[in-house]
Design a protein around this motif. Structure first.
Motif, PDB file in Angstrom:
ATOM      1  N   ASP A 104       0.839  -1.356  -0.037  1.00  0.00           N
ATOM      2  CA  ASP A 104       0.060   0.098  -0.055  1.00  0.00           C
ATOM      3  C   ASP A 104       0.922   1.248   0.014  1.00  0.00           C
ATOM      4  N   TRP A 105       2.245   1.314   0.140  1.00  0.00           N
ATOM      5  CA  TRP A 105       2.999   2.243   0.119  1.00  0.00           C
ATOM      6  C   TRP A 105       3.457   2.694  -1.083  1.00  0.00           C
ATOM      7  N   HIS A 106       3.575   3.868  -1.660  1.00  0.00           N
ATOM      8  CA  HIS A 106       4.064   4.539  -2.809  1.00  0.00           C
ATOM      9  C   HIS A 106       5.266   4.684  -2.624  1.00  0.00           C
ATOM     10  N   ASP A 107       5.695   4.713  -3.869  1.00  0.00           N
ATOM     11  CA  ASP A 107       7.398   4.875  -4.286  1.00  0.00           C
ATOM     12  C   ASP A 107       7.818   6.071  -3.623  1.00  0.00           C
ATOM     13  N   ASP A 108       7.047   7.337  -3.703  1.00  0.00           N
ATOM     14  CA  ASP A 108       7.237   8.482  -3.044  1.00  0.00           C
ATOM     15  C   ASP A 108       7.572   8.402  -1.584  1.00  0.00           C
ATOM     16  N   ASP A 109       6.973   7.554  -0.717  1.00  0.00           N
ATOM     17  CA  ASP A 109       7.135   7.364   0.444  1.00  0.00           C
ATOM     18  C   ASP A 109       8.613   6.889   0.747  1.00  0.00           C
ATOM     19  N   PHE A 110       9.210   6.190  -0.036  1.00  0.00           N
ATOM     20  CA  PHE A 110      10.631   5.758   0.199  1.00  0.00           C
ATOM     21  C   PHE A 110      11.620   6.677  -0.313  1.00  0.00           C
ATOM     22  N   ASP A 111      11.289   7.943  -0.740  1.00  0.00           N
ATOM     23  CA  ASP A 111      12.154   8.756  -1.408  1.00  0.00           C
ATOM     24  C   ASP A 111      12.739   9.640  -0.387  1.00  0.00           C
ATOM     25  N   LEU A 112      14.023   9.387  -0.176  1.00  0.00           N
ATOM     26  CA  LEU A 112      14.592  10.054   1.058  1.00  0.00           C
ATOM     27  C   LEU A 112      15.515  11.374   0.571  1.00  0.00           C
ATOM     28  N   ASP A 113      15.287  11.572  -0.866  1.00  0.00           N
ATOM     29  CA  ASP A 113      16.162  13.016  -1.180  1.00  0.00           C
ATOM     30  C   ASP A 113      15.731  14.125  -0.642  1.00  0.00           C
ATOM     31  N   ASP A 114      14.546  14.204  -0.357  1.00  0.00           N
ATOM     32  CA  ASP A 114      13.861  15.455   0.285  1.00  0.00           C
ATOM     33  C   ASP A 114      13.898  15.578   1.852  1.00  0.00           C
ATOM     34  N   LEU A 115      14.515  14.392   2.328  1.00  0.00           N
ATOM     35  CA  LEU A 115      14.511  14.421   4.077  1.00  0.00           C
ATOM     36  C   LEU A 115      15.522  15.313   4.366  1.00  0.00           C
ATOM     37  N   ALA A 116      15.313  16.186   5.260  1.00  0.00           N
ATOM     38  CA  ALA A 116      16.245  17.228   5.866  1.00  0.00           C
ATOM     39  C   ALA A 116      16.984  16.542   7.055  1.00  0.00           C
ATOM     40  N   MET A 117      18.217  16.422   6.592  1.00  0.00           N
ATOM     41  CA  MET A 117      18.956  15.943   7.866  1.00  0.00           C
ATOM     42  C   MET A 117      19.770  16.950   8.695  1.00  0.00           C
ATOM     43  N   PRO A 118      19.844  16.682   9.909  1.00  0.00           N
ATOM     44  CA  PRO A 118      20.650  17.752  10.765  1.00  0.00           C
ATOM     45  C   PRO A 118      22.134  17.894  10.145  1.00  0.00           C
ATOM     46  N   GLU A 119      22.648  18.974  10.367  1.00  0.00           N
ATOM     47  CA  GLU A 119      24.163  19.409  10.013  1.00  0.00           C
ATOM     48  C   GLU A 119      25.120  18.461  10.825  1.00  0.00           C
ATOM     49  N   PRO A 120      26.136  17.900  10.196  1.00  0.00           N
ATOM     50  CA  PRO A 120      27.163  17.107  11.045  1.00  0.00           C
ATOM     51  C   PRO A 120      27.568  17.911  12.149  1.00  0.00           C
ATOM     52  N   ARG A 121      27.731  17.174  13.303  1.00  0.00           N
ATOM     53  CA  ARG A 121      28.414  17.960  14.443  1.00  0.00           C
ATOM     54  C   ARG A 121      29.898  18.490  14.028  1.00  0.00           C
ATOM     55  N   GLN A 122      30.217  19.575  14.578  1.00  0.00           N
ATOM     56  CA  GLN A 122      31.495  20.069  14.367  1.00  0.00           C
ATOM     57  C   GLN A 122      32.498  19.755  15.567  1.00  0.00           C
ATOM     58  N   TRP A 123      31.880  19.240  16.679  1.00  0.00           N
ATOM     59  CA  TRP A 123      32.640  19.020  17.762  1.00  0.00           C
ATOM     60  C   TRP A 123      31.847  18.168  18.589  1.00  0.00           C
ATOM     61  N   GLN A 124      32.721  16.876  18.980  1.00  0.00           N
ATOM     62  CA  GLN A 124      31.970  15.867  19.865  1.00  0.00           C
ATOM     63  C   GLN A 124      32.878  15.628  21.240  1.00  0.00           C
ATOM     64  N   ARG A 125      32.367  15.407  22.126  1.00  0.00           N
ATOM     65  CA  ARG A 125      32.682  14.951  23.611  1.00  0.00           C
ATOM     66  C   ARG A 125      33.120  13.863  23.436  1.00  0.00           C
ATOM     67  N   CYS A 126      34.383  13.550  24.026  1.00  0.00           N
ATOM     68  CA  CYS A 126      35.245  12.409  24.238  1.00  0.00           C
ATOM     69  C   CYS A 126      34.025  11.205  24.923  1.00  0.00           C
ATOM     70  N   GLY A 127      33.609  11.525  26.281  1.00  0.00           N
ATOM     71  CA  GLY A 127      32.654  10.750  26.692  1.00  0.00           C
ATOM     72  C   GLY A 127      33.288   9.477  27.551  1.00  0.00           C
ATOM     73  N   ALA A 128      34.522   9.288  27.577  1.00  0.00           N
ATOM     74  CA  ALA A 128      35.026   8.238  28.317  1.00  0.00           C
ATOM     75  C   ALA A 128      34.513   8.247  29.743  1.00  0.00           C
ATOM     76  N   VAL A 129      34.106   7.226  30.334  1.00  0.00           N
ATOM     77  CA  VAL A 129      33.440   6.859  31.403  1.00  0.00           C
ATOM     78  C   VAL A 129      34.288   6.601  32.662  1.00  0.00           C
ATOM     79  N   HIS A 130      34.164   6.953  33.887  1.00  0.00           N
ATOM     80  CA  HIS A 130      35.084   6.881  35.132  1.00  0.00           C
ATOM     81  C   HIS A 130      34.288   7.014  36.211  1.00  0.00           C
ATOM     82  N   CYS A 131      34.468   6.242  37.360  1.00  0.00           N
ATOM     83  CA  CYS A 131      34.071   6.365  38.470  1.00  0.00           C
ATOM     84  C   CYS A 131      34.883   6.713  39.671  1.00  0.00           C
ATOM     85  N   ILE A 132      34.514   7.939  40.201  1.00  0.00           N
ATOM     86  CA  ILE A 132      35.323   8.704  41.240  1.00  0.00           C
ATOM     87  C   ILE A 132      35.394   7.862  42.302  1.00  0.00           C
TER      88      ILE A 132
END
Length: 81
Positions: A13-41
């Motif tokens: 029942d899905w139309h081909d347009d439902d699978f078209d991702l060309d017009d999908l707005a994706m967020p900008e790639p992150r410029q800075w990402q935190r390391c995130g290594a975990v540690h217990c004090i």
């Protein structure tokens, strides 16, 4: 109260347009990402607290995290490998 059965659309029942991702707005790639290594004090006023490294991902020095307000009695800065 009534329950509507079979409310999901079948794949045919899905139309081909439902699978078209060309017009999908994706967020900008992150410029800075935190390391995130975990540690217990394991000592000090924040003993048992799980923290994450705040440095930029890919840093070449020790991991670090600080808790509390600088200059207060409960301020703590933790550095680990």
């Amino acid at each position: 109260m009534t329950i509507e059965h079979n409310t999901q659309r079948a794949l045919r029942d899905w139309h081909d347009d439902d699978f078209d991702l060309d017009d999908l707005a994706m967020p900008e790639p992150r410029q800075w990402q935190r390391c995130g290594a975990v540690h217990c004090i394991d000592h000090g006023p924040w003993i048992g607290t799980l923290v994450c490294c705040i440095r930029q991902s890919g840093h070449d020095r020790d991991h670090t995290m600080s808790l509390g307000d600088f200059g207060s009695v409960d301020f703590w800065q933790e550095t680990w490998l």
